[in-house]
Design a protein around this motif. Structure first.
Motif: not given
Length: 86
Positions: A47-56, A64-65
């Motif tokens: 979730r932290i990664l998804n806030k930092s880097i937006t990807t498709a 999955l997590a």
């Protein structure tokens, strides 16, 4: 006389095996509990990664997590219930 000694030894060894089995079961449950904590940390990091880097595919990784966390929780609860019922 000899048969009495053998039966007493069998009782002692049977009790020891039961205790060792129980200790191993508790260690496995402890390891599974630690793995469940790890799964929670993986979800948090995703979730932290998804806030930092937006990807498709960010939502897919989050799903999955989350699925991984629910699977480990279900496994932990199932094993604890089996321990209680047996």
């Amino acid at each position: 006389m000899n048969l009495d000694l053998i039966s007493q030894l069998n009782n002692i060894s049977g009790d020891l095996v039961a205790k060792v089995d129980f200790v191993i079961l508790l260690l496995l449950l402890f390891g599974l509990a630690l793995y469940t904590i790890f799964a929670f940390l993986v979800l948090k990091q995703v979730r932290i990664l998804n806030k930092s880097i937006t990807t498709a595919r960010g939502e897919l990784l989050n799903t999955l997590a989350l699925t991984h966390l629910f699977a480990t929780l279900a496994l932990l609860v199932t094993n604890i219930l089996l321990l209680i019922l047996n």
